[in-house]
Scaffold this active site. Structure first.
Site, PDB file in Angstrom:
ATOM      1  CG  HIS A   1      -1.703   1.267   1.399  1.00  0.00           C
ATOM      2  ND1 HIS A   1      -1.863   1.909   2.610  1.00  0.00           N
ATOM      3  CD2 HIS A   1      -2.376   1.999   0.492  1.00  0.00           C
ATOM      4  CE1 HIS A   1      -2.626   2.988   2.441  1.00  0.00           C
ATOM      5  NE2 HIS A   1      -2.941   3.064   1.157  1.00  0.00           N
TER       6      HIS A   1
ATOM      7  N   GLY B   1      -7.620  -3.936   6.127  1.00  0.00           N
ATOM      8  CA  GLY B   1      -8.111  -3.593   7.455  1.00  0.00           C
ATOM      9  C   GLY B   1      -7.114  -2.703   8.166  1.00  0.00           C
TER      10      GLY B   1
ATOM     11  N   GLY C   1     -11.076   2.767   7.619  1.00  0.00           N
ATOM     12  CA  GLY C   1     -11.361   4.155   7.972  1.00  0.00           C
ATOM     13  C   GLY C   1     -10.983   4.455   9.412  1.00  0.00           C
TER      14      GLY C   1
ATOM     15  CG  HIS D   1      -9.418   3.889   1.122  1.00  0.00           C
ATOM     16  ND1 HIS D   1     -10.168   4.356   2.181  1.00  0.00           N
ATOM     17  CD2 HIS D   1      -8.148   4.358   1.321  1.00  0.00           C
ATOM     18  CE1 HIS D   1      -9.388   5.074   2.983  1.00  0.00           C
ATOM     19  NE2 HIS D   1      -8.163   5.081   2.487  1.00  0.00           N
ATOM     20  N   GLY D   2     -10.769   0.979   2.755  1.00  0.00           N
ATOM     21  CA  GLY D   2     -10.196   0.369   3.941  1.00  0.00           C
ATOM     22  C   GLY D   2     -11.201   0.413   5.072  1.00  0.00           C
TER      23      GLY D   2
END
Length: 391
Positions: free
Chosen positions: A179, A295, A321, A318-319
């Site tokens: 990432h 996560g 948060g 996108h994840g």
């Protein structure tokens, strides 16, 4: 300078989203260039557009709605190796993460360590003086990772659907996930054109000045678009180099890959109209499109297949948060709390800081449960050896 009639937009996972993020999205959809919007369940406050915000505009692009880390993205490599091999080869895998990429703001390879890639040979680097000046930075930073929530990690990938787009049999595999984005290149592009957009729109209220835009039919708009696209290709190359170097170092073959941007703008058609869709911390989720929703350093992520939900502008989270800001996390979370959390899950952390602790993120399973209309889960990824910026 807003639309006369307030625009409504759908929100997924409203109970998990703070009011400040809703207020930011409310302001964004009232811009005169706005056509549609949507808010994902991982939403939290950002600059201008909230993280997790999706905004469609007509004839204009908003640099800050793309974000300062242009083309921040994910990549997964699934190896032809069973998951249990991660524990058996832990030291070798840790060394690969230490040696095959660099972490941190400004970090760059030098001399023979530098990677080669076709993206560095593109003529687009000569398109503007800004891009020309960023070429050397790109050469050094290709194959490096950023700071903050950026990572490269080994983990277990479990195929959950017998018939899946990856073409993999059900089972558990070793995998690598990364990432990061376009590094200093994307930051410089975002900074330059965001400031320019703000200068061009002095009429905007202070509360929405970060949502200043560039007209797509203007010279500046075309400059930004080409620079953004280049940053996207550079970010993709960045991940490709990292994954190639790691695979070579450990000697494992790659069976399948998945990758996606989540800070970018796309020209798409929605409602029969050509629009610019900004996804700031949102994953593309068109019909059949594969994506990665992580996560945290201590929690599972998911490989998903988009369902093409039109109301969401073909988007998903996108994840997980954030639940708390970085400053709050540093005051609240201790390293012993992180060590305990990761220890219970048999996860090794290399680097990282308290502002990226698992405790600062929303529960990923709650976020996923809120977007079953947007994506279908086809695989689950569980981190085991995590490398981030820091010692």
């Amino acid at each position: 300078m807003t639309q006369e009639t307030p625009m409504l937009y759908p929100v997924w996972g409203r109970e998990q989203i703070d009011d400040a993020s809703i207020a930011q999205m409310d302001a964004a959809v009232q811009l005169p260039i706005a056509v549609a919007g949507a808010l994902m369940p991982d939403a939290h406050v950002g600059y201008g557009l909230p993280i997790g915000g999706v905004l469609a505009t007509e004839g204009a692009v908003i640099p800050y709605a793309v974000g300062v880390d242009i083309a921040c993205r994910m990549r997964l490599s699934v190896y032809d190796v069973k998951g249990r091999m991660i524990e058996a080869h832990e030291e070798r895998l840790k060394n690969a993460l230490k040696e095959q990429t660099l972490f941190g703001a400004g970090k760059a390879f030098r001399g023979r360590e530098r990677a080669e890639h076709a993206v560095l040979d593109e003529d687009t680097w000569l398109y503007t003086p800004l891009l020309k000046g960023l070429k050397d930075k790109a050469v050094g930073q290709l194959g490096t990772s950023g700071s903050g929530n950026h990572f490269v990690e080994f983990g277990l990938f479990e195929v959950l659907q017998p018939q899946n787009a990856l073409g993999l049999p059900e089972g558990e595999y070793a995998a690598l996930v990364s990432h990061s984005g376009s590094r200093g290149v994307g930051y410089a592009i975002a900074d330059h054109y965001s400031k320019l957009a703000i200068e061009l729109h002095p009429e905007l209220d202070k509360s929405v000045r970060h949502l200043a835009w560039l007209d797509m039919d203007s010279g500046y708009g075309q400059e930004y678009w080409r620079a953004m696209d280049l940053a996207g290709r550079f970010a993709a190359a960045n991940h490709e180099v990292i994954h190639q170097r790691v695979a070579k170092a450990i000697g494992w073959d790659v069976l399948a890959t998945v990758e996606n941007h989540h800070n970018f703008a796309w020209e798409e058609e929605h409602g029969g109209q050509s629009v610019i869709v900004h996804r700031k911390g949102a994953t593309p989720a068109g019909k059949g499109v594969l994506g990665i929703i992580p996560g945290s350093m201590g929690d599972a992520g998911y490989i998903v297949e988009g369902l093409g939900n039109e109301a969401s502008l073909h988007s998903a989270s996108h994840g997980a948060g954030r639940l708390m800001s970085r400053s709050q996390a540093r005051k609240t979370i201790t390293r012993s709390m992180i060590k305990s959390y990761l220890g219970e899950r048999r996860i090794t952390l290399m680097g990282g800081d308290t502002d990226e602790a698992p405790h600062v993120y929303k529960p990923i399973d709650q976020v996923m449960a809120a977007q079953t209309e947007l994506v279908k889960v086809i695989g689950k990824y569980s981190p085991r050896i995590v490398r981030m910026d820091g010692k």
